[in-house]
Design an enzyme around this catalytic site. Structure first.
Site, short mmCIF file in Angstrom:
data_model
loop_
_atom_site.label_atom_id
_atom_site.label_comp_id
_atom_site.label_asym_id
_atom_site.label_seq_id
_atom_site.Cartn_x
_atom_site.Cartn_y
_atom_site.Cartn_z
N TYR A 14 4.19 -17.84 43.55
CA TYR A 14 5.65 -17.72 43.42
C TYR A 14 6.17 -16.50 43.95
CZ TYR A 14 10.62 -18.20 41.61
OH TYR A 14 11.77 -18.41 41.46
N SER B 167 14.50 -14.79 44.50
CA SER B 167 14.44 -14.85 43.12
C SER B 167 14.41 -13.19 42.84
CB SER B 167 12.94 -15.47 42.60
OG SER B 167 12.61 -14.91 41.15
#
Length: 201
Positions: free
Chosen positions: A50, A37
């Site tokens: 995350y 990401s």
């Protein structure tokens, strides 16, 4: 729906396929393409789990690409050292921007439900520290975030395809919009106080 974010599953999957370099059909070649990401290179509030998992993915893949990876045989005794570059195995990381609107994996109702469960699970002391209004404001902010992002996920698919098929694949592919690219540049190349001033507040 419950989403389990764990880099350990990715590590196990990669390690389970490294032995294929011995296959006569694929001698000393191969590709490892993983998805991380844009948040793997910049921290943002309220996404600690995350961000932590994506940082771990980046670290593992960077080491896999540039250094040695120790792989134990099933006996757990003998160790083979693999130089990914030496064996012609190329490693790429996909770092997408915000595609929440295109994947629909992060919905308002899901956020509200998780928020309710988190509040109910908190001790009275923690509830008093944060306060209901502050906590609900964070939940509302996350709900707004769930509506944002790109609806077209084809740039991510194209990045995967290029990582698998290009003769000289990039170490990192960053399918993201201009806002995300600018923010990533600031977080990566400028002093941290600049990033915090512009994006954290």
């Amino acid at each position: 729906m419950r989403c389990v974010v764990s880099p350990l599953m990715m590590v196990r999957n990669v390690k389970s396929h490294l032995h294929l370099r011995h296959d006569v059909q694929f001698p000393a070649r191969g590709r490892v393409v993983t998805i991380s990401s844009g948040l793997a290179r910049m921290a943002v509030p309220m996404r600690s789990a995350y961000v932590l998992s994506k940082y771990a993915v980046e670290g593992f893949c960077d080491v896999l690409r540039c250094s040695n990876l120790q792989v134990f045989k099933s006996t757990g005794v003998q160790i083979h050292r693999y130089e990914m570059r030496s064996w012609g195995v190329k490693v790429s990381i996909i770092e997408p921007g915000n595609y929440i609107a295109g994947t629909n994996i992060f919905t308002e109702s899901l956020i509200q439900e998780h928020g309710r469960k988190m509040w109910e699970a908190m001790s009275e002391e923690v509830k008093a520290d944060y306060g209901k209004d502050h906590f609900q404001a964070r939940i509302d902010l996350m709900r707004q975030y769930s509506k944002a992002g790109n609806t077209d996920i084809s740039p991510v698919i194209n990045a995967f395809t290029e990582g698998l098929t290009q003769k000289y694949p990039q170490a990192r592919y960053c399918p993201m919009d201009l806002y995300f690219k600018t923010r990533l540049f600031v977080a990566t190349h400028l002093p941290e106080f600049v990033y915090e001033k512009l994006y954290i507040g």
